[in-house]
Scaffold this motif. Sequence first.
Motif, mmCIF file in Angstrom:
data_model
loop_
_atom_site.group_PDB
_atom_site.id
_atom_site.type_symbol
_atom_site.label_atom_id
_atom_site.label_comp_id
_atom_site.label_asym_id
_atom_site.label_seq_id
_atom_site.Cartn_x
_atom_site.Cartn_y
_atom_site.Cartn_z
ATOM 1 N N SER A 3 -7.664 19.728 16.047
ATOM 2 C CA SER A 3 -6.983 18.454 16.269
ATOM 3 C C SER A 3 -7.885 17.282 15.909
ATOM 4 O O SER A 3 -7.430 16.281 15.352
ATOM 5 N N VAL A 4 -9.182 17.425 16.223
ATOM 6 C CA VAL A 4 -10.135 16.358 15.889
ATOM 7 C C VAL A 4 -10.259 16.210 14.377
ATOM 8 O O VAL A 4 -10.247 15.100 13.837
ATOM 9 N N LEU A 5 -10.375 17.346 13.670
ATOM 10 C CA LEU A 5 -10.466 17.295 12.209
ATOM 11 C C LEU A 5 -9.199 16.689 11.611
ATOM 12 O O LEU A 5 -9.254 15.923 10.649
ATOM 13 N N LYS A 6 -8.065 17.038 12.180
ATOM 14 C CA LYS A 6 -6.798 16.477 11.699
ATOM 15 C C LYS A 6 -6.777 14.963 11.902
ATOM 16 O O LYS A 6 -6.322 14.208 11.039
ATOM 17 N N LEU A 7 -7.308 14.521 13.055
ATOM 18 C CA LEU A 7 -7.365 13.085 13.333
ATOM 19 C C LEU A 7 -8.284 12.370 12.351
ATOM 20 O O LEU A 7 -7.971 11.293 11.843
ATOM 21 N N ILE A 8 -9.427 13.005 12.046
ATOM 22 C CA ILE A 8 -10.378 12.411 11.098
ATOM 23 C C ILE A 8 -9.736 12.323 9.710
ATOM 24 O O ILE A 8 -9.860 11.304 9.014
ATOM 25 N N ARG A 9 -9.074 13.393 9.288
ATOM 26 C CA ARG A 9 -8.408 13.374 7.978
ATOM 27 C C ARG A 9 -7.353 12.272 7.925
ATOM 28 O O ARG A 9 -7.184 11.607 6.898
ATOM 29 N N ARG A 10 -6.653 12.100 9.031
ATOM 30 C CA ARG A 10 -5.628 11.058 9.069
ATOM 31 C C ARG A 10 -6.267 9.668 8.919
ATOM 32 O O ARG A 10 -5.792 8.825 8.153
ATOM 33 N N PHE A 11 -7.376 9.442 9.659
ATOM 34 C CA PHE A 11 -8.076 8.171 9.560
ATOM 35 C C PHE A 11 -8.592 7.934 8.136
ATOM 36 O O PHE A 11 -8.500 6.827 7.594
ATOM 37 N N PHE A 12 -9.156 8.991 7.523
ATOM 38 C CA PHE A 12 -9.699 8.842 6.171
ATOM 39 C C PHE A 12 -8.575 8.546 5.178
ATOM 40 O O PHE A 12 -8.745 7.722 4.271
ATOM 41 N N GLY A 13 -7.437 9.221 5.327
ATOM 42 C CA GLY A 13 -6.291 8.943 4.466
ATOM 43 C C GLY A 13 -5.815 7.509 4.600
ATOM 44 O O GLY A 13 -5.509 6.836 3.599
ATOM 45 N N ILE A 14 -5.772 7.025 5.845
ATOM 46 C CA ILE A 14 -5.382 5.628 6.071
ATOM 47 C C ILE A 14 -6.385 4.682 5.419
ATOM 48 O O ILE A 14 -6.009 3.664 4.821
ATOM 49 N N LEU A 15 -7.673 5.032 5.503
ATOM 50 C CA LEU A 15 -8.716 4.196 4.888
ATOM 51 C C LEU A 15 -8.523 4.117 3.373
ATOM 52 O O LEU A 15 -8.543 3.033 2.793
ATOM 53 N N VAL A 16 -8.332 5.272 2.734
ATOM 54 C CA VAL A 16 -8.165 5.287 1.281
ATOM 55 C C VAL A 16 -6.918 4.518 0.870
ATOM 56 O O VAL A 16 -6.945 3.696 -0.055
ATOM 57 N N LEU A 17 -5.812 4.772 1.558
ATOM 58 C CA LEU A 17 -4.576 4.055 1.243
ATOM 59 C C LEU A 17 -4.743 2.551 1.450
ATOM 60 O O LEU A 17 -4.226 1.742 0.669
ATOM 61 N N SER A 18 -5.465 2.185 2.500
ATOM 62 C CA SER A 18 -5.686 0.759 2.755
ATOM 63 C C SER A 18 -6.503 0.117 1.644
ATOM 64 O O SER A 18 -6.218 -1.008 1.211
ATOM 65 N N LEU A 19 -7.540 0.837 1.167
ATOM 66 C CA LEU A 19 -8.349 0.306 0.073
ATOM 67 C C LEU A 19 -7.510 0.116 -1.192
ATOM 68 O O LEU A 19 -7.571 -0.935 -1.838
ATOM 69 N N VAL A 20 -6.736 1.156 -1.540
ATOM 70 C CA VAL A 20 -5.904 1.061 -2.748
ATOM 71 C C VAL A 20 -4.895 -0.069 -2.608
ATOM 72 O O VAL A 20 -4.716 -0.887 -3.521
ATOM 73 N N PHE A 21 -4.233 -0.112 -1.466
ATOM 74 C CA PHE A 21 -3.232 -1.156 -1.246
ATOM 75 C C PHE A 21 -3.877 -2.542 -1.266
ATOM 76 O O PHE A 21 -3.318 -3.498 -1.813
ATOM 77 N N GLY A 22 -5.075 -2.653 -0.675
ATOM 78 C CA GLY A 22 -5.765 -3.943 -0.658
ATOM 79 C C GLY A 22 -6.121 -4.413 -2.057
ATOM 80 O O GLY A 22 -5.955 -5.597 -2.390
ATOM 81 N N ILE A 23 -6.616 -3.480 -2.895
ATOM 82 C CA ILE A 23 -6.968 -3.857 -4.264
ATOM 83 C C ILE A 23 -5.726 -4.300 -5.037
ATOM 84 O O ILE A 23 -5.730 -5.341 -5.708
ATOM 85 N N VAL A 24 -4.655 -3.497 -4.928
ATOM 86 C CA VAL A 24 -3.418 -3.844 -5.637
ATOM 87 C C VAL A 24 -2.870 -5.184 -5.145
ATOM 88 O O VAL A 24 -2.447 -6.034 -5.941
ATOM 89 N N LEU A 25 -2.909 -5.391 -3.839
ATOM 90 C CA LEU A 25 -2.395 -6.636 -3.285
ATOM 91 C C LEU A 25 -3.208 -7.830 -3.755
ATOM 92 O O LEU A 25 -2.646 -8.866 -4.143
ATOM 93 N N ASN A 26 -4.540 -7.693 -3.754
ATOM 94 C CA ASN A 26 -5.385 -8.811 -4.189
ATOM 95 C C ASN A 26 -5.195 -9.128 -5.667
ATOM 96 O O ASN A 26 -5.115 -10.307 -6.057
ATOM 97 N N VAL A 27 -5.114 -8.084 -6.483
ATOM 98 C CA VAL A 27 -4.887 -8.318 -7.916
ATOM 99 C C VAL A 27 -3.536 -8.986 -8.133
ATOM 100 O O VAL A 27 -3.401 -9.929 -8.921
ATOM 101 N N GLY A 28 -2.520 -8.502 -7.411
ATOM 102 C CA GLY A 28 -1.194 -9.096 -7.534
ATOM 103 C C GLY A 28 -1.162 -10.545 -7.105
ATOM 104 O O GLY A 28 -0.558 -11.398 -7.782
#
Length: 472
Positions: A3-28
């Motif tokens: 469950s802890v590993l699943k939580l960490i993976r979820r946090f990391f996925g949110i981090l990556v998605l946030s970075l991608v979304f942030g870059i796209v949003l800033n460029v836009g």
Amino acid sequence: MNSVLKLIRRFFGILVLSLVFGIVLNVGLWIAYISKNQNSILNGEKGPWSRAEMISAELQQEGENYVLSENGLQLLKEAGAWVQLIENGSGKVVWSSANLPQEIPDAYTYAEMASAVRGYVKDYPTVSVGKGADVLLIGYPKNAYWKHMSPMFDYQIIARFPTFLLLFCAGNLLFVILVYAVSVSGVLKAVKPIIEGIRQLPENHQVYVKETGLLSQIAVSINQAAGQLRSQEYVLKKKETARANWIAGVSHDIRTPLSMVMGYAGQLEEDEELSKENKRKAHVIRLQSLRMKNLINDLNLASKLEYQVQPLHSGKINAVAFLRKMAVDFLNLDGEDKYPVEWATKEQVSAVFIRGDEELLKRAVSNLICNAQVHNPKGCIITLEVKQIQEMCCLAVSDDGVGVTEEVLSAIQKKPHYMVCDSQVKEQSHGLGLLIVRQIAQAHGGRVELSHAPQGGFRAEIFLPLLPEKES
């Protein structure tokens, strides 16, 4: 831990998605900003350079004078700009627009001309285009544009820029991951004991989680829940002990007067001076007293099995020989031959080994056979069978008697017994026979299944684990 590993993976996925979304949003957002504020530059329409070209085209020479067309005047008016035509070689202004500011000179040295062409005249941003051999200088309001005066860069810097950009992005990504790892390690340190406490809570009510860190409030709640469960467990055990003691006490207190009743009833039954009617009544009293005694024994046994205080004297048992002996014993007791016993076990099944308490298993099978006799007072054929189904041994008892309806069978299977239930008082089942059979099977790691017999009567099957081959 999963469950802890699943939580960490979820946090990391949110981090990556946030970075991608942030870059796209800033460029836009940057593109939208440039599009809105520098539309003329991006589209080449009425920007400072294109406007200068258009004004140059609208300025016509008529004789020795120059005339700017209406369209040219409109372009100047829209931009709030002024225009000077500077003669080649002399630097003199041969023509200027009517809105020329007073501080703008009417002649330029080579140095002033270089500054004007490159950037500003008296802080007015300027743009220059050729008009034949002369120079057309267009000045804009001071706050209209910002110009870079020295647009020159080292070639190696430009050449190495893609590499620098990749290193820059990699460094930023590494920094973000490092920050994420440090933050997650803190969260993991706080979450791990919480998850472990929740996992152990159903199994161990002595759980205690340190009430510190980021999730201290959750730790407090878990400890409170564990405390409540301990209290409930204590109350439940107290109730169970009281009920078991009450049953044992009542059973003990009844035995002595019941034995006296049975003794006196037996004496009266054998008294030659009594009439046949009185002897019959004494016989009924003795039989009913014996039935009460058996019920008390059943009650004690059910209570011990329910609270797991009945010791199991387990041993190796050949289920085929065991059930065959049970069949012979009941045949010998059936003096009127109302309940013949049929042996339905296949001939090739000669030995099926299980481990169990032989006396308790005898009690279970006896209860099933007696159950068939009680519910078929006019007689029936009782069938006994031993078979092996996967890793289980099945002891089956069935009859061809009156059987039960589907509704009654469903009630027997689903209704709780009053011995093991404190609720649904109106829907509890009675009769200890089948309850004891279930309890004995469960004590041996098995189960009981009830159904309609193929012969039309009732069928009960006791499933017990087979003895491992190495012990057979």
